[in-house]
Design an enzyme around this catalytic site. Sequence first.
Site, PDB file in Angstrom:
ATOM      1  N   THR A 290       0.839  -1.200   0.000  1.00  0.00           N
ATOM      2  CA  THR A 290       0.000   0.000   0.000  1.00  0.00           C
ATOM      3  C   THR A 290       0.874   1.249   0.000  1.00  0.00           C
ATOM      4  OG1 THR A 290      -1.928   1.017   1.059  1.00  0.00           O
ATOM      5  CG2 THR A 290      -0.276   0.144   2.544  1.00  0.00           C
ATOM      6  N   ASN A 291       0.293   2.399   0.285  1.00  0.00           N
ATOM      7  CA  ASN A 291       1.056   3.648   0.368  1.00  0.00           C
ATOM      8  C   ASN A 291       0.467   4.492   1.491  1.00  0.00           C
ATOM      9  OD1 ASN A 291      -1.085   5.444  -0.734  1.00  0.00           O
ATOM     10  ND2 ASN A 291      -0.823   4.104  -2.508  1.00  0.00           N
ATOM     11  N   ARG A 292       0.985   5.704   1.669  1.00  0.00           N
ATOM     12  CA  ARG A 292       0.632   6.479   2.864  1.00  0.00           C
ATOM     13  C   ARG A 292      -0.558   7.422   2.681  1.00  0.00           C
ATOM     14  NH1 ARG A 292       5.373   9.695   3.644  1.00  0.00           N
ATOM     15  NH2 ARG A 292       4.242  10.598   5.391  1.00  0.00           N
TER      16      ARG A 292
END
Length: 365
Positions: free
Chosen positions: A174-176
């Site tokens: 995923t990412n932030r």
Amino acid sequence: MMTPGATKFIAPLTFQALSGASVSVDPFEIPRQDDIEHIELSHWADVIVIAPATANTLAKLAAGMADNVVTASVLATHAPVVLAPAMNTNMWENPATVENLRRLKERFFYIVEPEYGELASKREGQGMGRMARIERVLTQVLYAVTQPKTLAGVRVTVTAGRTEEYFDPVRMLTNRATGRMGFALAEMAVALGAEVTLISGPTDLTPPDGVRYFQVIHARQMLEMVQSHYPNNGVLIMAAAVSDFRPEAFSQNKIKKTGDSLQVRLVPNPDILASVAKHKKALHVGFALETDDEIERARDKLKRKKLDLIVVNNPNVPGAGFAVSTNKVTLLFKDGTTQELPRMDKRLVAREILIRIIALLEQAS
Ligand code: CTP
């Protein structure tokens, strides 16, 4: 209109003489024949400006009180309201005032932040809380009265947040992204009268009132949702940070460690914008998060994904990107023009973007 407090500083008669207009002070006074009652005033006004706005008035407005002619008019109006707070530094910094301002901003009051400078109280001398220069107040007034106010009846689909691409029940890629920018866009679009569908990846945020809300986990679900809620003749805003890759395989059971290295093969995810661009029937707005050569790369994305507008931000710039409440963006338009916006609250960035979208819709019609 003057509050009772204001009349302690300057007599209503002075204002009346200088402005040549009648001054309203008491909401219960019976108006003279040629006077307009405050309720009528609140319908008649294109904009209401409160300058200076004291901490007390801000508190009353935040609570929705109507105990004097000014607060009563604000409560009764549909017009935009511009507030130019002025007070001593301690009052300005008090958490109660901070909270009141936050609530007022949420309700779309225009706030002209005070400045640093000499304060009324001699004991304090210089400090934060001096009323903004009148030019700044005027800018907000013009902005409030001239901005296009409506997306009434326009379908707007917004995607927000990140996607999570699992390779076992607990592990994922995923990412932030937190969803704040997309949620702010959805909220502003509702405020402007649009019929908003918000499609978000996992997030802790509460969806704004008035949106149709769908939560998804991974990119393929997001693609499916975007296709089934595609806003024909409306606007698609892809603010989501979609994972470009996903693990090729998914293990039903948690993968055990064996002491060996683990290889997770990633395959590309569908590009949502590119896939809906094939049958484009709406205005498409994309986001680009770039850490280098941002303008060039974004311009290329704009063309490749057949966008009308791309919003570029660089997470390495202070006050921009993920998990902060502000953003600093540059807008690139299909016609080649570029606009750089100053760093500001994500809600205000959202408003700026939507104002541009309204203009693009008007051009297209
Ligand atoms: N986007 C999309 N589908 C994807 C990936 C991205 O629709 N699978 C959208 C994003 O929502 C955003 C825009 O495309 O509006 C640009 O996203 P970004 O990840 O910066 O672009 P990519 O095409 O993935 O390019 P890059 O090679 O820089 O990762």
